[in-house]
Design a protein around this motif. Structure first.
Motif, PDB file in Angstrom:
ATOM      1  N   LEU A   1       0.855  -1.216  -0.012  1.00 11.83           N
ATOM      2  CA  LEU A   1      -0.087   0.107   0.126  1.00 11.83           C
ATOM      3  C   LEU A   1       0.854   1.391  -0.055  1.00 11.83           C
ATOM      4  O   LEU A   1       0.596   1.970  -0.765  1.00 11.83           O
ATOM      5  N   TYR A   2       1.951   1.100   0.680  1.00 12.78           N
ATOM      6  CA  TYR A   2       2.817   2.386   1.015  1.00 12.78           C
ATOM      7  C   TYR A   2       3.453   2.638  -0.311  1.00 12.78           C
ATOM      8  O   TYR A   2       3.519   3.618  -1.040  1.00 12.78           O
ATOM      9  N   VAL A   3       4.077   1.735  -0.859  1.00 14.64           N
ATOM     10  CA  VAL A   3       4.726   1.523  -2.309  1.00 14.64           C
ATOM     11  C   VAL A   3       3.935   1.929  -3.364  1.00 14.64           C
ATOM     12  O   VAL A   3       4.280   2.664  -4.339  1.00 14.64           O
ATOM     13  N   GLY A   4       2.549   1.496  -3.272  1.00  9.82           N
ATOM     14  CA  GLY A   4       1.636   1.781  -4.413  1.00  9.82           C
ATOM     15  C   GLY A   4       1.266   3.425  -4.148  1.00  9.82           C
ATOM     16  O   GLY A   4       0.927   3.867  -5.234  1.00  9.82           O
ATOM     17  N   ILE A   5       1.167   4.131  -3.145  1.00  8.83           N
ATOM     18  CA  ILE A   5       0.906   5.347  -2.821  1.00  8.83           C
ATOM     19  C   ILE A   5       2.131   6.321  -3.594  1.00  8.83           C
ATOM     20  O   ILE A   5       1.946   7.081  -4.530  1.00  8.83           O
ATOM     21  N   ILE A   6       3.451   5.744  -3.477  1.00  6.90           N
ATOM     22  CA  ILE A   6       4.456   6.419  -3.990  1.00  6.90           C
ATOM     23  C   ILE A   6       4.443   6.259  -5.449  1.00  6.90           C
ATOM     24  O   ILE A   6       4.656   7.117  -6.336  1.00  6.90           O
ATOM     25  N   ALA A   7       3.996   5.010  -5.910  1.00  6.79           N
ATOM     26  CA  ALA A   7       4.094   4.833  -7.554  1.00  6.79           C
ATOM     27  C   ALA A   7       2.981   5.679  -8.031  1.00  6.79           C
ATOM     28  O   ALA A   7       3.300   6.062  -9.234  1.00  6.79           O
ATOM     29  N   LEU A   8       1.758   5.794  -7.152  1.00  3.13           N
ATOM     30  CA  LEU A   8       0.685   6.190  -7.916  1.00  3.13           C
ATOM     31  C   LEU A   8       0.976   7.709  -8.106  1.00  3.13           C
ATOM     32  O   LEU A   8       0.631   8.536  -9.195  1.00  3.13           O
ATOM     33  N   TYR A   9       1.850   8.164  -7.127  1.00  6.59           N
ATOM     34  CA  TYR A   9       2.220   9.786  -7.329  1.00  6.59           C
ATOM     35  C   TYR A   9       3.002   9.906  -8.533  1.00  6.59           C
ATOM     36  O   TYR A   9       2.799  10.992  -9.109  1.00  6.59           O
ATOM     37  N   GLU A  10       3.915   8.853  -8.654  1.00  2.00           N
ATOM     38  CA  GLU A  10       4.574   9.150  -9.948  1.00  2.00           C
ATOM     39  C   GLU A  10       4.170   8.968 -11.301  1.00  2.00           C
ATOM     40  O   GLU A  10       4.535   9.397 -12.223  1.00  2.00           O
ATOM     41  N   ALA A  11       3.121   8.243 -11.142  1.00  2.00           N
ATOM     42  CA  ALA A  11       2.388   7.685 -12.277  1.00  2.00           C
ATOM     43  C   ALA A  11       1.490   9.008 -13.196  1.00  2.00           C
ATOM     44  O   ALA A  11       1.271   8.941 -14.218  1.00  2.00           O
ATOM     45  N   PHE A  12       1.109   9.938 -12.272  1.00  2.78           N
ATOM     46  CA  PHE A  12       0.274  10.985 -12.910  1.00  2.78           C
ATOM     47  C   PHE A  12       1.216  12.080 -13.261  1.00  2.78           C
ATOM     48  O   PHE A  12       2.046  12.555 -12.388  1.00  2.78           O
ATOM     49  N   ASP A  13       0.844  12.844 -14.344  1.00  2.00           N
ATOM     50  CA  ASP A  13       1.564  14.112 -14.501  1.00  2.00           C
ATOM     51  C   ASP A  13       0.758  15.403 -13.879  1.00  2.00           C
ATOM     52  O   ASP A  13       1.630  16.223 -13.380  1.00  2.00           O
ATOM     53  N   ASN A  14      -0.520  15.295 -13.804  1.00  2.00           N
ATOM     54  CA  ASN A  14      -1.215  16.043 -13.151  1.00  2.00           C
ATOM     55  C   ASN A  14      -1.101  15.896 -11.497  1.00  2.00           C
ATOM     56  O   ASN A  14      -1.689  14.851 -10.905  1.00  2.00           O
ATOM     57  N   GLU A  15      -0.542  16.842 -11.073  1.00  2.00           N
ATOM     58  CA  GLU A  15      -0.316  16.471  -9.493  1.00  2.00           C
ATOM     59  C   GLU A  15      -1.437  16.325  -8.523  1.00  2.00           C
ATOM     60  O   GLU A  15      -1.773  15.787  -7.583  1.00  2.00           O
ATOM     61  N   GLU A  16      -2.537  17.495  -9.056  1.00  2.00           N
ATOM     62  CA  GLU A  16      -3.734  17.330  -8.281  1.00  2.00           C
ATOM     63  C   GLU A  16      -4.521  16.214  -8.454  1.00  2.00           C
ATOM     64  O   GLU A  16      -5.126  15.614  -7.241  1.00  2.00           O
TER      65      GLU A  16
END
Lengths: 254, 71
Positions: free
Chosen positions: A138-153
């Motif tokens: 879950l923690y790693v998923g959150i980190i990866a999800l942040y990186e996956a989007f170009d739009n920060e919001e």
């Protein structure tokens, strides 16, 4: 209360207040960790059944406990960020993820190393260990999800939702040792009744738990400060801060 | 102190390798958690400073060429 709420939402205020807290929190953290580690390693008595291998507990239990507590902080930040669209909550959510991942990893690794001399195996797919592995993902998923989007919001919203969905795992981790019988022992520290651990082992353990909470708080504030700098890099207050620091640096060099 | 000699403390009656390796990894983890964000902040500040300096140099060049043009 609302003034405080508004202040908390201001990046320069949070950056500077975090800086003044860190000036005393980091030294306290380092001292507590050092004292707790030496106490647990060299001064606590050996366990009558496990011998010295139980000394891993002084890292394993605090890391796992704080990794779980960190998830509460992250999910709360996720909820605040979704409900009030508070920028600082999103920054807190993002900052919690690497710390939680590191602490969960430490909990899993120390558990595996402790398992070898105690259970005779590095790993068992029981409820507690598996649900902790899910927490790590879950923690790693959150980190990866942040990186996956170009739009920060958009990334912030997706991560907030994921962090809230992931809270389902938390009671499962807590209760896993009671619901399913496995190699993992039930909790020894209890709030409602006497602990099943001798005071000579309990005291250094409690000290290490406090030390790991301080470590979490210190690291969270440090990560938040760096994330604030990244997001606010083009603002006037960061420019002034950078120039003031550069001025100080050149003055020191002279 | 539970151990009389350094060798005893390192060996821990056969459990030394397990215990010390966990404490070693923990030391690395604590260092990363405390030092990682500090280094990141410093890198961001350095980048921002370099950006500001190049912006300032560009402005100075522009104002110089304007002054020369007027002459």
């Amino acid at each position: 209360m609302w003034t405080w709420f508004h202040k908390f939402g201001s990046p320069p205020w949070l950056y500077s207040i975090a800086g003044s807290i860190l000036r005393w929190l980091v030294p306290i953290t380092v001292i507590l960790l050092a004292v707790g580690a030496v106490w647990g390693l060299l001064y606590a008595p050996p366990d009558f059944r496990q011998g010295n291998s139980y000394r891993i507990m002084f890292v394993h239990v605090p890391a796992s406990v704080v990794a779980l507590a960190g998830y509460y902080v992250m999910a709360t930040a996720g909820a605040v960020s979704l409900i009030w669209r508070m920028k600082m909550a999103d920054i807190a959510l993002r900052s919690c993820a690497p710390i939680g991942a590191m602490l969960t990893f430490l909990g899993l690794l120390s558990g595996a190393v402790w398992g070898k001399p105690t259970w005779g195996t590095w790993w068992v797919w029981d409820a507690r260990v598996t649900s902790m592995l899910v927490l790590f993902f879950l923690y790693v998923g959150i980190i990866a999800l942040y990186e996956a989007f170009d739009n920060e919001e958009l990334a912030g919203k997706a991560c907030a939702v994921l962090s809230l969905v992931g809270t389902v795992n938390i009671p499962i981790i807590y209760k896993s040792v009671d619901w399913w019988y496995s190699l993992h022992q039930p909790a020894s520290i209890k709030f409602t009744e006497d602990s099943t651990m001798d005071g000579s082992m309990l005291r250094p353990l409690l000290l290490m738990i406090v030390a790991f909470y301080c470590l979490f708080a210190s690291s969270l504030l440090l990560y938040m400060r760096s994330e604030i700098l990244r997001r606010e890099s083009s603002t006037n207050w960061v420019r002034k801060l950078v120039l003031a620091k550069a001025g100080q640096g050149s003055a020191n060099a002279v | 102190m539970q151990f009389d000699t350094v060798a005893e403390a390192l060996n821990m009656a056969g459990h030394g390798a397990y215990v010390w390796s966990v404490y070693g990894v923990s030391l690395v983890a604590v260092t990363v958690l405390l030092l990682g964000p500090v280094l990141r902040s410093r890198r961001l500040q350095r980048q921002q400073l370099a950006l500001l300096r190049s912006e300032l140099a560009r402005q100075q060049r522009a104002s110089q060429s304007n002054a020369e043009g007027e002459e």
